[in-house]
Design an enzyme around this catalytic site. Structure first.
Site, mmCIF file in Angstrom:
data_model
loop_
_atom_site.group_PDB
_atom_site.id
_atom_site.type_symbol
_atom_site.label_atom_id
_atom_site.label_comp_id
_atom_site.label_asym_id
_atom_site.label_seq_id
_atom_site.Cartn_x
_atom_site.Cartn_y
_atom_site.Cartn_z
ATOM 1 N N HIS A 223 0.833 -1.202 0.000
ATOM 2 C CA HIS A 223 0.000 0.000 0.000
ATOM 3 C C HIS A 223 0.867 1.251 0.000
ATOM 4 O O HIS A 223 1.896 1.318 0.681
ATOM 5 C CB HIS A 223 -0.922 0.012 1.223
ATOM 6 C CG HIS A 223 -2.149 0.845 1.015
ATOM 7 N ND1 HIS A 223 -2.114 2.217 1.043
ATOM 8 C CD2 HIS A 223 -3.431 0.490 0.743
ATOM 9 C CE1 HIS A 223 -3.334 2.686 0.822
ATOM 10 N NE2 HIS A 223 -4.145 1.654 0.629
ATOM 11 N N HIS A 224 0.423 2.232 -0.782
ATOM 12 C CA HIS A 224 1.207 3.471 -0.901
ATOM 13 C C HIS A 224 1.241 4.238 0.415
ATOM 14 O O HIS A 224 2.088 5.116 0.607
ATOM 15 C CB HIS A 224 0.623 4.352 -2.005
ATOM 16 C CG HIS A 224 1.647 5.172 -2.732
ATOM 17 N ND1 HIS A 224 2.806 5.632 -2.122
ATOM 18 C CD2 HIS A 224 1.698 5.633 -4.011
ATOM 19 C CE1 HIS A 224 3.515 6.329 -2.998
ATOM 20 N NE2 HIS A 224 2.868 6.340 -4.150
ATOM 21 N N ALA A 225 0.343 3.938 1.328
ATOM 22 C CA ALA A 225 0.392 4.575 2.646
ATOM 23 C C ALA A 225 1.655 4.193 3.407
ATOM 24 O O ALA A 225 2.076 4.893 4.327
ATOM 25 C CB ALA A 225 -0.837 4.192 3.465
#
Length: 503
Positions: A160-162
């Protein structure tokens, strides 16, 4: 009562009270990738890595890789973290220890049906990239793909880009990759100390205490930044004369409104993907002959392919397409698994037919855009806190997609083009030589196409990720990248002085 709760929060913050007590809260940029996520817009980034299996491999590469991975997983802490929501979801979530890891969920296997072609591999990646990660678990998943007709194997790895940007991704690569076929010895993970789980009351007090602290800190930051922001805006506004020409210094605010293209639409949950490898040596030759940079060449090759693609569809606008180009803010040696990115908007001269004219125009536009981005990036918010953001922002993201606003609203950009430096030398993973590193990135509503490039040895590995409905013939666009590079190379060679013949 308030004073007593404050003293309790202070005591709790110094204790080891379990998973929820060892929190690292997400910053505003990281959390935004969570809030933007809907079933139609997964917010994970990924890579398709191609391997030559070890010569002495017995059994499946999946089992071999899994055994290896379990000995390295602790070297990248994000593999063992999951999200925890704040009390009443008043503020951004945080990373906490995940506890027991279900490795069968995180490490998977897929086998291509015969004949196992490159197109089948690309289609499989598109399908895998369309599915959301389970937020109740650590936000990553690897899929080992075998059955390729050339005997090689691939790993599709998404996170996830988070949790990660390109720079942090390279830090994870450093944990998994070796410089030789013989894997280096690493220290086993240290035993985790015994912890106790906080009570419900303790969790609530800690959560409210952290939210209040975070809001106050962000408000102070905002107040401190006001003079700098106002000064920067003033410089930008006076940088242009009345006729739109620069007086000198800053380039001023660019007059950019991107033209409408088939890429600027509301997207679906389905992804298409294509991967093409071009020569880094050719790109360096072009850059040297034209006085440009590798990033300019990457954008010029992409622009050439896009011009031809849109001409084929009778959809080439008269105005140049505008690319959003991410810029890393990560300092050398920073291995923190978080997003440290900014970005710029750059016209990519698709209105010009000549490849060299296009490249030189991109060099100028890129320079102006970098100057502008460099001016505002220091005052742009890299973190923020808004009470109720975890509830408010996802609702707005879903509303934007359901209403189809991207189909009718003007846009400042047509696509994303990103260039990530990779290893200049051969690397190995689990004794297998890495042959290629293709990025797999994120389309969003209104920007249905993403071209991300990673260098590896003497290669530029282009990963093209798009919404399947907006770009159903993505393999054609991939082939046009190869053609665009050949055209640019031929034009640049005419500028280079002839080399002396070998004796």
């Amino acid at each position: 009562m308030i004073e007593e709760r404050g003293r309790m929060a202070g005591r709790l913050s110094t204790e080891t009270i379990g998973q929820e007590g060892r929190m690292k809260q997400l910053g505003g940029i990281d959390a935004t990738f969570l809030y933007m996520e809907t079933p139609e817009t997964p917010m994970h980034v990924a890579g398709l890595t191609l391997y030559a299996p070890p010569a002495d491999l017995s059994g499946s590469f999946y089992d071999h890789f899994k055994d290896f991975f379990l000995t390295r997983m602790h070297l990248a802490p994000i593999f063992e973290k999951k999200l925890a929501r704040t009390v009443l979801e008043l503020d951004h979530p945080a990373w906490v220890d995940a506890g027991e890891i279900d490795i069968a969920y995180h490490l998977r296997r897929a086998t291509l049906a015969a004949p196992g072609s490159w197109k089948q591999l690309e289609d499989t990646v598109g399908e895998l990239h369309s599915t959301l990660l389970d937020r109740s678990r650590p936000l990553w998943q690897f899929t080992v793909i075998d059955g390729l007709d050339d005997g090689n194997v691939a790993i599709y790895s998404k996170m996830h880009h988070a949790a990660i940007d390109g720079g942090a991704g390279m830090a994870i690569a450093a944990a998994l990759y070796d410089m030789s076929p013989q894997p280096r010895k690493v220290k086993p993970p240290e035993p985790k100390p015994a912890v106790r789980k906080p009570t419900i009351e303790e969790r609530a007090i800690l959560g409210i205490h952290d939210v209040v602290q975070n809001v106050m800190r962000q408000q102070l930051k905002a107040m401190e930044a006001v003079p700098q922001v106002l000064g920067t805006l003033t410089d930008l506004l006076i940088a242009k004369s009345g006729n739109g020409e620069n007086k000198g210094g800053l380039p001023g605010i660019p007059d950019i409104l991107a033209p409408k293209t088939p890429f600027n639409v509301t997207i679906t949950a389905q992804r298409s993907f294509a991967a093409r490898a071009l020569s880094l040596g050719d790109a360096k030759m072009i850059a040297k002959a034209t006085g440009t940079k590798i990033n300019d060449v990457v954008m010029a090759v992409s622009a050439g392919a896009l011009r031809a693609y849109l001409e084929d569809r009778e959809a080439l606008p008269k105005k140049p397409l505008v690319a959003f180009v991410p810029i890393s803010l990560r300092q050398p040696g920073d291995m923190d698994a978080s997003n440290q990115v900014f970005g710029m908007f750059c016209p990519i001269a698709t209105e010009l037919a000549d490849p060299l004219e296009r490249l030189l125009a991109i060099r100028k536009n890129s320079g102006d855009s970098k100057t502008l981005a460099g001016t505002v990036k220091d005052v742009s918010p890299k973190d923020y806190t808004l009470l109720g953001a975890p509830i408010l922002f996802p609702g707005l993201a879903q509303l934007y997609g359901r209403t189809g606003l991207a189909d009718v609203m003007p846009s400042t950009t047509n696509l994303t083009i990103s260039n990530v430096p990779g290893p200049p030398i051969p690397v190995f993973c689990a004794g297998a030589k890495v042959l290629a590193m293709f990025p797999v990135s994120i389309p969003i509503h209104g920007i249905a196409l993403n071209i991300t490039v990673q260098s590896y040895q003497d290669r530029l590995d282009f990963g093209i990720t798009a919404d399947r409905r907006a770009v159903p013939d993505i393999d054609h666009l991939g082939d046009l990248l190869v053609t665009a590079m050949a055209e640019l190379k031929a034009a640049a060679e005419k500028l280079s002085p002839p080399q002396p013949a070998k004796q």
